[in-house]
Write an enzyme that holds these catalytic residues in place. Structure first.
Site, short mmCIF file in Angstrom:
data_model
loop_
_atom_site.label_atom_id
_atom_site.label_comp_id
_atom_site.label_asym_id
_atom_site.label_seq_id
_atom_site.Cartn_x
_atom_site.Cartn_y
_atom_site.Cartn_z
N SER A 121 10.23 9.47 -14.12
CA SER A 121 9.91 8.86 -13.11
C SER A 121 8.54 8.98 -12.17
CB SER A 121 10.99 8.37 -11.88
OG SER A 121 11.96 7.55 -12.77
N LYS A 132 5.77 6.86 -11.84
CA LYS A 132 5.66 5.68 -10.63
C LYS A 132 4.21 5.82 -9.76
CE LYS A 132 10.39 4.18 -10.78
NZ LYS A 132 10.78 5.01 -11.89
N SER A 154 13.00 4.80 -6.46
CA SER A 154 12.91 5.01 -7.77
C SER A 154 13.28 3.95 -8.55
CB SER A 154 13.17 6.43 -8.24
OG SER A 154 12.38 6.61 -9.60
#
Length: 441
Positions: free
Chosen positions: A74, A77, A138
Site C-alpha cells: 500500500s 498509494k 489505506s
C-alpha cells in the site's frame, strides 16, 4: 463492536511490545556498525531493505540494500496520491467534485478482509473524502476510484503511473494497480494476462524519491497523513471510523516523544511483509525513511515502527546539519574565470539555501563544490561576458569529502543554483586584441 475491541487489543499489545522490545533511545547515540554494503555506515536493521534521506535534497543518510526492488504493497498509494494532487492542481479534479463508484471498484471496496471504506456501486463520494480514506485508512477501493477519475479507467491510470514513476527517476518498477494489492485481489480491475500473485514492486531508494518529490511539491499532504482518526460517511449506515495505520503518530502506540513523526504511509502484504515510509521533523530537520519487509508475524507486530525508530534515532544522534544561505560563498565555487571580460575572474555565490548533513566523524570543511556553467554563459568553461549582477549562471555541484552514500539518483553531488555577485562587463576591443596576442606566446 468486535472491530472496536480488536483495535483496542492491537493497541495494548503493541504498546507492550514497544516497551519490552528495547527500542533505542534517541537521547543515547546509536553505535555505528559496518553495513552490509561497504559504502555505508549504519545501524543493523532487521529489514530486507531500508534508506534514510534528507527530505529536501535527497542526501542519503542510511542505506541497506536500497536499490533492491521488492513488493511495496500500500505504499503504492503515495504515487497515486501524487498524481491525484497533480490533477487537482491542474484543475482536472476538484476537492468537492463527486465521483460515481463502478461495480468493479465497489466489489474491491466491500471486501472486509482488506483495508477499505464501504463504497457502494452507483453512489457518489467527494474527491476529498476518497483522498482522506486513501491516506489515513489505506482504503483500496477509494484510491482506485480516484485513479479512474484521473485517467478514465484503472488500466489507463496504471499506464500514467508508470510514466509518472519514470519522470520521478524511479527505476525497475512493476505496477499493476493504484492501490498495491495483488492482481488477483483487485478482481476485474486487474489484468487477465498477469499472474494473480503479481503485485507492485520497486526499491526503497525509489520509494524515497517518490516521498521526497511528494513532500517538496505538495507539503500539504502532511495535514492529512498526520490525522490519527477520522470518520468516513459519519451519520450514515456506512459510517466507518478510520484509525491511521501509522502508529508512530503522536499519542499512538508506537510514538516516541523525541521523534516528531507526521507521515507518511504503511504497506503490508504476504509477499511484502510490513513496510513503512516515514517522515519526521526534528528542529526543522526533516528526513524521510523507508523500511521494506520488516517482520509481520501478526496484526499487532510493530517491527516496522521499531526499525524505523532505530533508523531515525541513528540519523538524529549521529549527524549534525550545516546550512548555507543564499548569497553565501562555498569552497571550490567562490569565483569563476571569465572570457572577454574586464576582470579575469568574477565572484560567485549560492542563489538558494542548502542544508547538508555531516556525520559526527566528519567536519564541515569537507564540503566543497565545483562550478557547472549553463551552456549560454560558457565559452570553453569560462564565463562569457557580459553578465548582469545576480544572474544565475549555472550550478554549484556540492559534495562532502569522505561521504560514500551521496544523494538519491546515484550521484555524489547535489546541485544548487549559482549566481554572480557583480556585473561582468565586457572588455574593450583593444584589451581583447592584446590578450589574444599575449596568448600566442
Amino acid at each position: 463492536m468486535m472491530k472496536r475491541i480488536r483495535q483496542l487489543v492491537i493497541g495494548l499489545v503493541t504498546a507492550v511490545t514497544l516497551v519490552t522490545g528495547g527500542i533505542s533511545s534517541l537521547s543515547a547515540p546509536v553505535t555505528a556498525q559496518a553495513a552490509t554494503s561497504s559504502n555505508s555506515t549504519t545501524v543493523n536493521l532487521k529489514v530486507k531493505a531500508g534508506i534514510a534521506v534528507d527530505a529536501k535534497t535527497g542526501q542519503i543518510l542510511y542505506d541497506k540494500n536500497a536499490d533492491q526492488a521488492l513488493p511495496v504493497a500500500s505504499m503504492t498509494k503515495l504515487l497515486s496520491i501524487y498524481m491525484v494532487l497533480d490533477a487537482i492542481k491542474s484543475g482536472k479534479l476538484k476537492w468537492d467534485q463527486k465521483i460515481t463508484i463502478s461495480k468493479d471498484i465497489a466489489k474491491v471496496a466491500q471486501n472486509t478482509n482488506l483495508s477499505n471504506v464501504p463504497l457502494r456501486a452507483g453512489h457518489k463520494y467527494t474527491v476529498k473524502a476518497l483522498y482522506q480514506a486513501s491516506l489515513i485508512y489505506s482504503a483500496n477501493g477509494a484510491v482506485e476510484a480516484l485513479g479512474s477519475a484521473v485517467a478514465g479507467s484503472p488500466h489507463a491510470f496504471v499506464t500514467q503511473m508508470k510514466a509518472q514513476a519514470k519522470k520521478l527517476g524511479m527505476t525497475d518498477v512493476k505496477i499493476y494497480n493504484a492501490c498495491g494489492l495483488t492482481n488477483k485481489q483487485v478482481g476485474k480491475l486487474g489484468y487477465s494476462n498477469v499472474k494473480g500473485s503479481a503485485e507492485n514492486e520497486w526499491s526503497a531508494a525509489d520509494q524515497a524519491k517518490l516521498a521526497v518529490a511528494l513532500l517538496n511539491k505538495y507539503p500539504e499532504v502532511l495535514q492529512t497523513t498526520s490525522v490519527k482518526k477520522m470518520w468516513f460517511e459519519k451519520g450514515t449506515n456506512d459510517a466507518t471510523k478510520m484509525d491511521n495505520w501509522n502508529w508512530m503518530l503522536k499519542g499512538l502506540s508506537a510514538s516516541y516523544a523525541k521523534l516528531h513523526v507526521d507521515g507518511l504511509k504503511t504497506g503490508t502484504s504476504d509477499a511484502a511483509g510490513a513496510n513503512f515510509t516515514g517522515t519526521a521533523n526534528n528542529d526543522g530537520n526533516r528526513i524521510v525513511t523507508v523500511v521494506l519487509h520488516a517482520a509481520h508475524k501478526s496484526e499487532t507486530d510493530a517491527s516496522r515502527f521499531q526499525q524505523t525508530q532505530k533508523m531515525m534515532s541513528y540519523v538524529y544522534n549521529n549527524f549534525k546539519t550545516v546550512s548555507y544561505k543564499a548569497g553565501t560563498q562555498i569552497k571550490g565555487a567562490k569565483t569563476v574565470t571569465t572570457h572577454d571580460a574586464k576582470a579575469k575572474t568574477a565572484k560567485t555565490a549560492l542563489a538558494k539555501d542548502i542544508k547538508l548533513w555531516i556525520r559526527d566523524d566528519q567536519v564541515a570543511s569537507n564540503v566543497s563544490a565545483k562550478t557547472q556553467l549553463k551552456a549560454k554563459y560558457s565559452n570553453k568553461g569560462d564565463l562569457e561576458a557580459p553578465v548582469t549582477k545576480n544572474a544565475t549562471i549555472g550550478t554549484a555541484n556540492i559534495s562532502l569529502k569522505g561521504d560514500q552514500l551521496g544523494f538519491l539518483g546515484n550521484t555524489k553531488t547535489t546541485k544548487v543554483p549559482l549566481k554572480v555577485t557583480q556585473s561582468v562587463e565586457k572588455a574593450n576591443v583593444f584589451v581583447r586584441m592584446w590578450r589574444s596576442i599575449v596568448a600566442l606566446f
